[in-house]
Design a protein around this motif. Structure first.
Motif, PDB file in Angstrom:
ATOM      1  N   GLY A   1       4.466   6.568  -9.782  1.00 40.86           N
ATOM      2  CA  GLY A   1       3.763   7.740  -9.250  1.00 40.86           C
ATOM      3  C   GLY A   1       2.423   7.339  -8.638  1.00 40.86           C
ATOM      4  O   GLY A   1       2.086   7.751  -7.523  1.00 40.86           O
ATOM      5  N   ASP A   2       1.673   6.516  -9.332  1.00 39.19           N
ATOM      6  CA  ASP A   2       0.380   6.070  -8.813  1.00 39.19           C
ATOM      7  C   ASP A   2       0.557   5.297  -7.512  1.00 39.19           C
ATOM      8  O   ASP A   2      -0.229   5.452  -6.574  1.00 39.19           O
ATOM      9  CB  ASP A   2      -0.330   5.184  -9.840  1.00 39.19           C
ATOM     10  CG  ASP A   2      -0.952   6.000 -10.963  1.00 39.19           C
ATOM     11  OD1 ASP A   2      -1.097   7.224 -10.808  1.00 39.19           O
ATOM     12  OD2 ASP A   2      -1.288   5.400 -12.001  1.00 39.19           O
ATOM     13  N   ARG A   3       1.575   4.465  -7.462  1.00 39.83           N
ATOM     14  CA  ARG A   3       1.763   3.632  -6.267  1.00 39.83           C
ATOM     15  C   ARG A   3       2.263   4.457  -5.082  1.00 39.83           C
ATOM     16  O   ARG A   3       1.909   4.207  -3.940  1.00 39.83           O
ATOM     17  CB  ARG A   3       2.701   2.463  -6.587  1.00 39.83           C
ATOM     18  CG  ARG A   3       2.098   1.586  -7.694  1.00 39.83           C
ATOM     19  CD  ARG A   3       2.609   0.199  -7.681  1.00 39.83           C
ATOM     20  NE  ARG A   3       2.372  -0.461  -6.422  1.00 39.83           N
ATOM     21  CZ  ARG A   3       3.065  -1.507  -5.998  1.00 39.83           C
ATOM     22  NH1 ARG A   3       4.032  -1.988  -6.743  1.00 39.83           N
ATOM     23  NH2 ARG A   3       2.793  -2.064  -4.840  1.00 39.83           N
ATOM     24  N   LEU A   4       3.054   5.487  -5.361  1.00 37.46           N
ATOM     25  CA  LEU A   4       3.513   6.368  -4.276  1.00 37.46           C
ATOM     26  C   LEU A   4       2.365   7.158  -3.675  1.00 37.46           C
ATOM     27  O   LEU A   4       2.283   7.358  -2.462  1.00 37.46           O
ATOM     28  CB  LEU A   4       4.518   7.382  -4.835  1.00 37.46           C
ATOM     29  CG  LEU A   4       5.959   6.961  -5.002  1.00 37.46           C
ATOM     30  CD1 LEU A   4       6.687   7.998  -5.862  1.00 37.46           C
ATOM     31  CD2 LEU A   4       6.654   6.802  -3.653  1.00 37.46           C
ATOM     32  N   PHE A   5       1.487   7.647  -4.569  1.00 30.20           N
ATOM     33  CA  PHE A   5       0.508   8.644  -4.125  1.00 30.20           C
ATOM     34  C   PHE A   5      -0.921   8.110  -4.111  1.00 30.20           C
ATOM     35  O   PHE A   5      -1.869   8.868  -3.917  1.00 30.20           O
ATOM     36  CB  PHE A   5       0.636   9.894  -5.002  1.00 30.20           C
ATOM     37  CG  PHE A   5       2.027  10.491  -4.918  1.00 30.20           C
ATOM     38  CD1 PHE A   5       2.507  10.967  -3.712  1.00 30.20           C
ATOM     39  CD2 PHE A   5       2.858  10.534  -6.024  1.00 30.20           C
ATOM     40  CE1 PHE A   5       3.791  11.479  -3.609  1.00 30.20           C
ATOM     41  CE2 PHE A   5       4.147  11.049  -5.938  1.00 30.20           C
ATOM     42  CZ  PHE A   5       4.618  11.528  -4.725  1.00 30.20           C
ATOM     43  N   GLY A   6      -1.093   6.801  -4.325  1.00 23.36           N
ATOM     44  CA  GLY A   6      -2.410   6.188  -4.200  1.00 23.36           C
ATOM     45  C   GLY A   6      -3.399   6.631  -5.247  1.00 23.36           C
ATOM     46  O   GLY A   6      -4.597   6.717  -4.983  1.00 23.36           O
TER      47      GLY A   6
ATOM     48  N   GLN B   1       0.840  -1.203   0.000  1.00 25.32           N
ATOM     49  CA  GLN B   1       0.000   0.000   0.000  1.00 25.32           C
ATOM     50  C   GLN B   1       0.883   1.265   0.000  1.00 25.32           C
ATOM     51  O   GLN B   1       2.069   1.200   0.354  1.00 25.32           O
ATOM     52  CB  GLN B   1      -0.923  -0.013   1.224  1.00 25.32           C
ATOM     53  CG  GLN B   1      -1.900  -1.187   1.218  1.00 25.32           C
ATOM     54  CD  GLN B   1      -2.756  -1.206  -0.046  1.00 25.32           C
ATOM     55  OE1 GLN B   1      -3.432  -0.222  -0.357  1.00 25.32           O
ATOM     56  NE2 GLN B   1      -2.713  -2.309  -0.792  1.00 25.32           N
ATOM     57  N   PRO B   2       0.316   2.429  -0.372  1.00 29.33           N
ATOM     58  CA  PRO B   2       1.148   3.626  -0.552  1.00 29.33           C
ATOM     59  C   PRO B   2       2.051   3.980   0.630  1.00 29.33           C
ATOM     60  O   PRO B   2       3.209   4.364   0.433  1.00 29.33           O
ATOM     61  CB  PRO B   2       0.117   4.726  -0.813  1.00 29.33           C
ATOM     62  CG  PRO B   2      -1.007   4.019  -1.490  1.00 29.33           C
ATOM     63  CD  PRO B   2      -1.070   2.660  -0.841  1.00 29.33           C
ATOM     64  N   GLU B   3       1.569   3.837   1.870  1.00 30.03           N
ATOM     65  CA  GLU B   3       2.402   4.235   3.010  1.00 30.03           C
ATOM     66  C   GLU B   3       3.669   3.380   3.075  1.00 30.03           C
ATOM     67  O   GLU B   3       4.786   3.903   3.217  1.00 30.03           O
ATOM     68  CB  GLU B   3       1.592   4.099   4.299  1.00 30.03           C
ATOM     69  CG  GLU B   3       2.295   4.696   5.494  1.00 30.03           C
ATOM     70  CD  GLU B   3       1.435   4.617   6.762  1.00 30.03           C
ATOM     71  OE1 GLU B   3       0.261   4.213   6.677  1.00 30.03           O
ATOM     72  OE2 GLU B   3       1.980   4.950   7.820  1.00 30.03           O
ATOM     73  N   ALA B   4       3.498   2.063   2.939  1.00 36.55           N
ATOM     74  CA  ALA B   4       4.654   1.156   2.967  1.00 36.55           C
ATOM     75  C   ALA B   4       5.498   1.337   1.711  1.00 36.55           C
ATOM     76  O   ALA B   4       6.729   1.201   1.737  1.00 36.55           O
ATOM     77  CB  ALA B   4       4.182  -0.285   3.097  1.00 36.55           C
ATOM     78  N   PHE B   5       4.844   1.648   0.603  1.00 35.96           N
ATOM     79  CA  PHE B   5       5.561   1.847  -0.660  1.00 35.96           C
ATOM     80  C   PHE B   5       6.489   3.063  -0.546  1.00 35.96           C
ATOM     81  O   PHE B   5       7.660   3.002  -0.920  1.00 35.96           O
ATOM     82  CB  PHE B   5       4.542   2.041  -1.792  1.00 35.96           C
ATOM     83  CG  PHE B   5       5.150   1.986  -3.168  1.00 35.96           C
ATOM     84  CD1 PHE B   5       5.223   0.803  -3.869  1.00 35.96           C
ATOM     85  CD2 PHE B   5       5.658   3.140  -3.757  1.00 35.96           C
ATOM     86  CE1 PHE B   5       5.790   0.749  -5.137  1.00 35.96           C
ATOM     87  CE2 PHE B   5       6.226   3.107  -5.021  1.00 35.96           C
ATOM     88  CZ  PHE B   5       6.283   1.907  -5.711  1.00 35.96           C
ATOM     89  N   ARG B   6       5.954   4.158   0.005  1.00 29.86           N
ATOM     90  CA  ARG B   6       6.777   5.370   0.166  1.00 29.86           C
ATOM     91  C   ARG B   6       7.959   5.105   1.086  1.00 29.86           C
ATOM     92  O   ARG B   6       9.084   5.551   0.843  1.00 29.86           O
ATOM     93  CB  ARG B   6       5.931   6.517   0.732  1.00 29.86           C
ATOM     94  CG  ARG B   6       4.998   7.143  -0.269  1.00 29.86           C
ATOM     95  CD  ARG B   6       4.454   8.453   0.257  1.00 29.86           C
ATOM     96  NE  ARG B   6       3.534   8.271   1.363  1.00 29.86           N
ATOM     97  CZ  ARG B   6       2.216   8.107   1.233  1.00 29.86           C
ATOM     98  NH1 ARG B   6       1.666   8.116   0.042  1.00 29.86           N
ATOM     99  NH2 ARG B   6       1.443   7.954   2.296  1.00 29.86           N
ATOM    100  N   SER B   7       7.699   4.351   2.154  1.00 29.08           N
ATOM    101  CA  SER B   7       8.770   4.058   3.116  1.00 29.08           C
ATOM    102  C   SER B   7       9.864   3.194   2.460  1.00 29.08           C
ATOM    103  O   SER B   7      11.066   3.443   2.638  1.00 29.08           O
ATOM    104  CB  SER B   7       8.136   3.355   4.321  1.00 29.08           C
ATOM    105  OG  SER B   7       9.101   2.771   5.105  1.00 29.08           O
TER     106      SER B   7
END
Ligand code: URA
Length: 205
Positions: A198-203, A24-30
Protein backbone atom coordinates in the motif's frame (compact mmCIF):
# COMPACT_ATOMS: atom_id res chain seq x y z
CA UNK A 1 -1.89 -26.71 -1.07
CA UNK A 2 -4.33 -24.81 -3.28
CA UNK A 3 -1.67 -22.47 -4.72
CA UNK A 4 -0.70 -21.84 -8.36
CA UNK A 5 2.42 -19.74 -8.91
CA UNK A 6 2.30 -18.45 -12.46
CA UNK A 7 5.41 -19.11 -14.46
CA UNK A 8 5.69 -16.50 -17.18
CA UNK A 9 8.63 -14.25 -18.17
CA UNK A 10 6.43 -11.14 -18.16
CA UNK A 11 5.18 -11.92 -14.67
CA UNK A 12 8.77 -12.41 -13.44
CA UNK A 13 9.79 -9.14 -15.14
CA UNK A 14 7.04 -7.07 -13.52
CA UNK A 15 7.51 -8.76 -10.16
CA UNK A 16 11.17 -7.74 -10.23
CA UNK A 17 10.16 -4.10 -10.82
CA UNK A 18 7.83 -4.36 -7.83
CA UNK A 19 10.52 -5.89 -5.63
CA UNK A 20 13.12 -3.24 -6.50
CA UNK A 21 13.35 -0.73 -3.65
CA UNK A 22 14.21 2.01 -6.16
CA UNK A 23 10.92 1.70 -8.08
CA UNK A 24 8.87 4.87 -7.56
CA UNK A 25 5.06 4.85 -7.09
CA UNK A 26 4.17 5.67 -10.72
CA UNK A 27 6.26 2.79 -12.10
CA UNK A 28 5.17 0.59 -9.20
CA UNK A 29 1.48 1.11 -10.00
CA UNK A 30 2.10 0.41 -13.67
CA UNK A 31 3.99 -2.83 -12.91
CA UNK A 32 1.28 -3.96 -10.47
CA UNK A 33 -1.32 -3.44 -13.18
CA UNK A 34 0.70 -5.31 -15.82
CA UNK A 35 1.40 -8.23 -13.49
CA UNK A 36 -2.26 -8.46 -12.53
CA UNK A 37 -3.21 -9.06 -16.19
CA UNK A 38 -1.23 -12.31 -16.02
CA UNK A 39 -2.88 -13.28 -12.70
CA UNK A 40 -6.36 -12.60 -14.10
CA UNK A 41 -5.72 -14.75 -17.17
CA UNK A 42 -4.72 -17.69 -14.96
CA UNK A 43 -7.51 -17.12 -12.42
CA UNK A 44 -10.22 -17.04 -15.09
CA UNK A 45 -9.15 -20.13 -17.02
CA UNK A 46 -12.30 -22.00 -16.00
CA UNK A 47 -14.71 -19.04 -15.93
CA UNK A 48 -18.23 -20.13 -16.92
CA UNK A 49 -19.38 -18.80 -20.30
CA UNK A 50 -22.70 -18.68 -22.11
CA UNK A 51 -22.85 -19.75 -25.74
CA UNK A 52 -24.20 -16.97 -27.95
CA UNK A 53 -24.84 -16.50 -31.66
CA UNK A 54 -22.60 -13.95 -33.30
CA UNK A 55 -22.68 -12.73 -36.88
CA UNK A 56 -19.30 -12.00 -38.39
CA UNK A 57 -18.98 -10.02 -41.64
CA UNK A 58 -18.95 -13.49 -43.29
CA UNK A 59 -21.59 -15.61 -41.55
CA UNK A 60 -23.23 -16.58 -38.29
CA UNK A 61 -21.19 -18.60 -35.79
CA UNK A 62 -21.09 -19.46 -32.09
CA UNK A 63 -19.41 -17.18 -29.59
CA UNK A 64 -19.07 -17.03 -25.82
CA UNK A 65 -19.82 -14.44 -23.19
CA UNK A 66 -18.73 -14.27 -19.58
CA UNK A 67 -21.12 -13.11 -16.87
CA UNK A 68 -21.48 -12.44 -13.15
CA UNK A 69 -17.90 -11.72 -12.19
CA UNK A 70 -17.27 -9.76 -8.98
CA UNK A 71 -13.90 -8.44 -7.83
CA UNK A 72 -13.37 -7.74 -4.14
CA UNK A 73 -10.49 -5.38 -3.49
CA UNK A 74 -9.01 -5.80 -0.03
CA UNK A 75 -8.18 -2.20 0.98
CA UNK A 76 -5.97 -0.59 0.41
CA UNK A 77 -3.32 -2.59 -1.46
CA UNK A 78 -5.92 -4.51 -3.49
CA UNK A 79 -6.71 -1.24 -5.28
CA UNK A 80 -3.40 -1.66 -7.08
CA UNK A 81 -4.83 -4.70 -8.87
CA UNK A 82 -8.33 -3.43 -9.53
CA UNK A 83 -7.76 -1.41 -12.72
CA UNK A 84 -6.28 -4.44 -14.47
CA UNK A 85 -9.33 -6.53 -13.55
CA UNK A 86 -11.67 -3.80 -14.81
CA UNK A 87 -9.66 -3.46 -18.03
CA UNK A 88 -10.08 -7.17 -18.71
CA UNK A 89 -13.60 -7.61 -17.32
CA UNK A 90 -15.32 -4.21 -17.71
CA UNK A 91 -18.71 -5.60 -16.71
CA UNK A 92 -17.44 -6.85 -13.39
CA UNK A 93 -19.03 -5.56 -10.18
CA UNK A 94 -16.71 -4.45 -7.42
CA UNK A 95 -16.86 -4.97 -3.68
CA UNK A 96 -14.53 -3.49 -1.08
CA UNK A 97 -13.26 -5.06 2.10
CA UNK A 98 -11.41 -2.70 4.41
CA UNK A 99 -9.15 -4.39 6.87
CA UNK A 100 -6.23 -3.08 8.83
CA UNK A 101 -3.85 -5.22 10.77
CA UNK A 102 -3.18 -4.55 14.40
CA UNK A 103 0.58 -3.98 14.22
CA UNK A 104 1.19 -5.65 17.58
CA UNK A 105 -0.74 -8.87 16.95
CA UNK A 106 -1.22 -8.98 13.12
CA UNK A 107 -4.95 -9.57 13.77
CA UNK A 108 -7.20 -8.18 11.01
CA UNK A 109 -9.53 -5.36 12.11
CA UNK A 110 -12.47 -4.56 9.82
CA UNK A 111 -13.15 -0.88 9.10
CA UNK A 112 -15.26 -1.07 5.92
CA UNK A 113 -17.16 -3.67 3.93
CA UNK A 114 -19.44 -3.16 0.93
CA UNK A 115 -20.15 -6.23 -1.17
CA UNK A 116 -22.74 -6.85 -3.90
CA UNK A 117 -24.86 -10.01 -3.84
CA UNK A 118 -22.44 -12.85 -4.53
CA UNK A 119 -24.76 -15.87 -4.75
CA UNK A 120 -24.27 -16.56 -8.48
CA UNK A 121 -20.99 -14.79 -8.95
CA UNK A 122 -17.49 -15.85 -9.78
CA UNK A 123 -15.58 -13.90 -7.14
CA UNK A 124 -11.98 -12.72 -7.50
CA UNK A 125 -10.52 -11.50 -4.21
CA UNK A 126 -7.62 -9.09 -4.75
CA UNK A 127 -5.16 -9.30 -1.86
CA UNK A 128 -1.64 -8.67 -3.20
CA UNK A 129 0.39 -9.64 -0.11
CA UNK A 130 -0.58 -12.97 1.48
CA UNK A 131 1.50 -12.77 4.66
CA UNK A 132 -0.13 -14.30 7.78
CA UNK A 133 -3.32 -14.92 5.80
CA UNK A 134 -5.46 -13.04 8.34
CA UNK A 135 -6.80 -10.39 5.95
CA UNK A 136 -7.44 -12.76 3.07
CA UNK A 137 -9.13 -15.32 5.29
CA UNK A 138 -11.33 -12.58 6.75
CA UNK A 139 -12.23 -11.22 3.26
CA UNK A 140 -13.09 -14.72 2.02
CA UNK A 141 -15.26 -15.26 5.11
CA UNK A 142 -17.09 -12.00 4.31
CA UNK A 143 -17.60 -13.11 0.70
CA UNK A 144 -18.94 -16.50 1.82
CA UNK A 145 -21.35 -14.85 4.22
CA UNK A 146 -22.64 -12.77 1.27
CA UNK A 147 -23.42 -16.00 -0.58
CA UNK A 148 -20.23 -16.58 -2.59
CA UNK A 149 -19.51 -20.19 -3.53
CA UNK A 150 -16.94 -19.74 -6.29
CA UNK A 151 -14.01 -17.72 -4.97
CA UNK A 152 -10.45 -17.35 -6.25
CA UNK A 153 -7.76 -15.27 -4.55
CA UNK A 154 -5.29 -13.25 -6.63
CA UNK A 155 -2.03 -12.42 -4.86
CA UNK A 156 1.22 -10.86 -6.01
CA UNK A 157 3.46 -12.42 -3.35
CA UNK A 158 2.60 -15.17 -0.88
CA UNK A 159 4.34 -16.51 2.23
CA UNK A 160 4.17 -20.15 3.36
CA UNK A 161 2.40 -19.09 6.60
CA UNK A 162 -0.48 -17.43 4.73
CA UNK A 163 -0.82 -20.22 2.22
CA UNK A 164 -0.97 -22.77 5.08
CA UNK A 165 -3.61 -20.76 6.94
CA UNK A 166 -5.77 -20.47 3.81
CA UNK A 167 -5.39 -24.23 3.36
CA UNK A 168 -6.72 -24.78 6.89
CA UNK A 169 -9.52 -22.20 6.82
CA UNK A 170 -10.54 -22.05 3.14
CA UNK A 171 -9.24 -25.14 1.37
CA UNK A 172 -11.84 -24.59 -1.37
CA UNK A 173 -10.34 -21.24 -2.45
CA UNK A 174 -7.59 -21.48 -5.08
CA UNK A 175 -4.79 -18.95 -4.78
CA UNK A 176 -3.15 -17.58 -7.92
CA UNK A 177 0.12 -15.76 -7.23
CA UNK A 178 3.28 -14.51 -8.87
CA UNK A 179 5.58 -15.80 -6.11
CA UNK A 180 5.83 -17.98 -3.02
CA UNK A 181 8.48 -16.29 -0.89
CA UNK A 182 10.63 -17.62 1.96
CA UNK A 183 9.01 -16.47 5.22
CA UNK A 184 7.84 -13.54 7.38
CA UNK A 185 9.99 -11.26 9.52
CA UNK A 186 9.16 -10.39 13.14
CA UNK A 187 6.73 -7.66 11.96
CA UNK A 188 4.90 -10.09 9.64
CA UNK A 189 6.36 -8.66 6.43
CA UNK A 190 7.11 -11.09 3.64
CA UNK A 191 10.80 -11.86 2.91
CA UNK A 192 12.24 -11.12 0.41
CA UNK A 193 8.86 -9.59 -0.50
CA UNK A 194 8.52 -6.06 -1.78
CA UNK A 195 7.86 -4.08 1.40
CA UNK A 196 4.52 -2.49 2.22
CA UNK A 197 2.45 -2.76 -0.96
CA UNK A 198 0.00 0.00 0.00
CA UNK A 199 2.76 2.45 0.89
CA UNK A 200 4.65 1.69 -2.31
CA UNK A 201 1.54 2.07 -4.48
CA UNK A 202 0.47 5.35 -2.97
CA UNK A 203 3.79 6.92 -1.93
CA UNK A 204 3.04 6.93 1.78
CA UNK A 205 6.42 5.56 2.86
N1 URA B 1 1.52 -6.45 3.59
C1 URA B 1 2.42 -5.82 2.80
O1 URA B 1 2.13 -4.80 2.18
N2 URA B 1 3.66 -6.36 2.71
C2 URA B 1 4.02 -7.46 3.38
O2 URA B 1 5.15 -7.90 3.25
C3 URA B 1 3.05 -8.10 4.19
C4 URA B 1 1.81 -7.57 4.28
Amino acid sequence: MNLTVIDHPLARHYLTILRDENTQPEAFRSAARSLTYALVLEATKALPVDEVDVTTPMEQTTGHRIHDVVAIAVLRAGLGMLDAVLDMIPGCKVGFAGVQRDESTATPMEYYAKLPDLANATVLVLEPMLATGGSLSWAVEKAKSSGAKDITALCVVTAPEGVARMGEEHEDVPIIAAALDRDLNDKWYIQPGLGDMGDRLFGTL
